[in-house]
Write a protein that holds these residues in place. Structure first.
Motif, PDB file in Angstrom:
ATOM      1  N   ILE A 102      57.408  40.383   1.704  1.00  0.00           N
ATOM      2  CA  ILE A 102      56.527  40.103   2.843  1.00  0.00           C
ATOM      3  C   ILE A 102      57.225  39.058   3.709  1.00  0.00           C
ATOM      4  O   ILE A 102      57.425  37.917   3.285  1.00  0.00           O
ATOM      5  N   CYS A 106      54.751  34.216  11.526  1.00  0.00           N
ATOM      6  CA  CYS A 106      53.525  33.432  11.742  1.00  0.00           C
ATOM      7  C   CYS A 106      52.894  33.736  13.086  1.00  0.00           C
ATOM      8  O   CYS A 106      53.470  34.428  13.931  1.00  0.00           O
ATOM      9  N   GLN A 235      50.408  29.348  11.773  1.00  0.00           N
ATOM     10  CA  GLN A 235      49.966  29.709  10.423  1.00  0.00           C
ATOM     11  C   GLN A 235      50.498  31.113  10.143  1.00  0.00           C
ATOM     12  O   GLN A 235      50.811  31.849  11.087  1.00  0.00           O
ATOM     13  N   PRO A 236      50.594  31.514   8.865  1.00  0.00           N
ATOM     14  CA  PRO A 236      51.054  32.878   8.579  1.00  0.00           C
ATOM     15  C   PRO A 236      50.143  33.911   9.258  1.00  0.00           C
ATOM     16  O   PRO A 236      48.976  33.638   9.528  1.00  0.00           O
ATOM     17  N   VAL A 240      48.680  38.128   5.953  1.00  0.00           N
ATOM     18  CA  VAL A 240      48.930  37.183   4.848  1.00  0.00           C
ATOM     19  C   VAL A 240      47.713  36.269   4.654  1.00  0.00           C
ATOM     20  O   VAL A 240      47.337  35.948   3.516  1.00  0.00           O
ATOM     21  N   GLN A 241      47.075  35.876   5.755  1.00  0.00           N
ATOM     22  CA  GLN A 241      45.835  35.074   5.621  1.00  0.00           C
ATOM     23  C   GLN A 241      44.833  35.820   4.738  1.00  0.00           C
ATOM     24  O   GLN A 241      44.084  35.233   3.978  1.00  0.00           O
ATOM     25  N   LYS A 247      47.593  29.648  -1.996  1.00  0.00           N
ATOM     26  CA  LYS A 247      48.280  29.241  -0.756  1.00  0.00           C
ATOM     27  C   LYS A 247      48.405  27.717  -0.737  1.00  0.00           C
ATOM     28  O   LYS A 247      47.615  27.023  -1.380  1.00  0.00           O
ATOM     29  N   ARG A 252      50.475  29.016   3.522  1.00  0.00           N
ATOM     30  CA  ARG A 252      51.650  29.790   3.099  1.00  0.00           C
ATOM     31  C   ARG A 252      51.531  30.131   1.618  1.00  0.00           C
ATOM     32  O   ARG A 252      50.985  29.343   0.833  1.00  0.00           O
ATOM     33  N   VAL A 269      57.995  36.799  -1.122  1.00  0.00           N
ATOM     34  CA  VAL A 269      57.523  36.372   0.204  1.00  0.00           C
ATOM     35  C   VAL A 269      58.630  35.508   0.812  1.00  0.00           C
ATOM     36  O   VAL A 269      59.204  34.648   0.135  1.00  0.00           O
ATOM     37  N   ASP A 272      58.361  32.254   7.234  1.00  0.00           N
ATOM     38  CA  ASP A 272      57.185  31.467   7.634  1.00  0.00           C
ATOM     39  C   ASP A 272      55.960  31.723   6.753  1.00  0.00           C
ATOM     40  O   ASP A 272      55.020  30.931   6.765  1.00  0.00           O
ATOM     41  N   CYS A 273      55.933  32.845   6.026  1.00  0.00           N
ATOM     42  CA  CYS A 273      54.777  33.159   5.160  1.00  0.00           C
ATOM     43  C   CYS A 273      54.908  32.475   3.797  1.00  0.00           C
ATOM     44  O   CYS A 273      53.952  32.469   3.019  1.00  0.00           O
TER      45      CYS A 273
END
Ligand code: FAD
Length: 356
Positions: A102, A106, A235-236, A240-241, A247, A252, A269, A272-273
């Motif tokens: 993944i 972001c 933010q991701p 992904v959120q 997290k 993240r 992963v 940025d995630c």
């Protein structure tokens, strides 16, 4: 065939794809690179696309072609980690995977500020940056632009916009005492001086409480504006959120030593995630991507991986095309002026060669 699917052809995902196809891929493994775009967007330069000083075409890098790589273009809607399925917008059938990366990057974080998402322009995706370019470049002569957030991308945005349009009133608003608060004071001072010289107003201790179509509010004070560019947080991405996994406070994904999700060890992963010991950056995504490629290759070969700690070089920023700043090189010296700007152009040139 087993499917090794990489979601996101950005700095992290593409580094993994390239390292694997240029190195070793078992005969029974197909690598699938998924992105909404048919090319990589050089995100570190989006401020220049928004300002209108470079063209869209200059920031695109075609994805690699190889008989070991299948490219799939589509908008990922969700990931079902339990059933190993990826769901796409406007497609009924999910895609299955055996192993997954993944690397979807972001999006903006608006901190629940009313109107910010609806009425601000942003530079976190290629598509939103194109819209920002149109908005900024259609402003009437001597109009006013507010840039919210005095971090690296806000500072680069303000300076590049000045270079693009000398008529505009450009105001950069930060809630702290100075722009570039994560950098040494000397660098902030240099940037403030550059802003003064180039007629960019820097406002500190600002608290944006609302954004409206032609107004921005600093607490109760309503200020007229022609455009707001939001660079005040990331933010991701939503996909992904929505994942129900551990997290960090920035949202993240928390990972094990092999950059896998601990309860789903077929899932890596990157970028940025991923919860890494640094702020998100293209550099971190690339360095981590190299490590992930090593780990995946070792596991395919039945070896035990020995990941190295991630090491970053310094950070460089641009103030238009002729000046810049840098930090974290040569014993943490602060660099200012033409040299760091040339170094930044060199990094971009290297990126184009590496990915292109
Ligand atoms: C203006 C600006 C300046 C910056 N300057 C620097 C700098 O000087 N140095 C530095 O190191 N970093 C810089 N960064 C940060 C850097 O760009 C990011 O940290 C880096 O791009 C992260 O890499 P990534 O691989 O995680 O994601 P990305 O490079 O963002 O790649 C994510 C990919 O996923 C795709 N994608 C996302 N969602 C979906 C979906 N739902 N479906 C399909 N595809 C999807 C996107 O199209 C994209 O190709 C800057 C960022 C900005 C905005």
């Amino acid at each position: 065939m087993k499917k090794f699917v990489i979601l996101g052809g950005g700095y992290g995902g593409l580094t993994i794809a390239k390292d694997l196809i240029e190195g070793f891929v078992p005969n029974d493994v197909e690598i699938v690179l998924v992105d909404r775009s048919p090319f990589q967007g050089l995100k570190t330069e989006y401020y220049a696309l928004a300002a209108g000083t470079v063209s869209d075409h200059e920031l695109r890098i075609n994805f690699p072609k190889s008989d070991k790589l299948t490219r799939k273009f589509g908008e990922v809607r969700s990931i079902d980690l339990d059933n190993k399925h990826i769901h796409f917008e406007n497609e009924g059938e999910p895609m299955s995977y055996d192993q997954l990366v993944i690397g979807l990057g972001c999006t903006d974080r608006f901190h629940n500020t009313p109107g910010a998402e609806e009425y601000s322009s942003t530079i976190q995706s290629f598509s939103s940056t194109r819209k920002t370019y149109l908005r900024l470049n259609e402003i009437q002569p001597y109009g006013t632009v507010h840039i919210v957030g005095g971090g690296l991308s806000g500072v680069e945005m303000a300076a590049e916009l000045r270079e693009s349009r000398e008529d505009l009133n450009i105001k950069i608003m930060d809630r702290g005492e100075r722009v570039l608060s994560a950098f040494p004071q000397r660098l902030s001072k240099y940037v403030h001086e550059w802003f003064k010289e180039h007629d960019v107003d820097a406002h500190s201790h600002v608290s944006i409480s609302r954004v409206e179509p032609n107004a921005i509010y600093n607490r109760e004070e309503k200020i007229y504006t022609d455009a707001v560019v939001w660079t005040a947080g990331i933010q991701p991405v939503k996909v992904v959120q929505d994942l129900q996994v551990a997290k960090d406070p920035q949202g993240r994904v928390v990972l094990n030593e092999y950059y896998q999700i601990p309860q789903y060890t077929d899932v890596y992963v990157v970028g940025d995630c991923a919860s890494l010991p640094f702020s998100p950056s293209g550099q971190a995504a690339e360095v981590q991507g190299e490590q992930v490629a090593h780990i995946v290759r070792d596991l395919w070969k039945g070896h035990t991986p020995h990941p190295h700690p991630l090491k970053l070089r310094g950070t460089l920023g641009a103030l238009g095309k002729k000046a810049g700043f840098g930090y974290g090189f040569m014993g943490n010296a602060s660099l200012m002026g033409r040299v760091p700007r040339l170094l930044k152009s060199g990094v971009l040139w290297k990126s184009r060669r590496h990915f292109g």
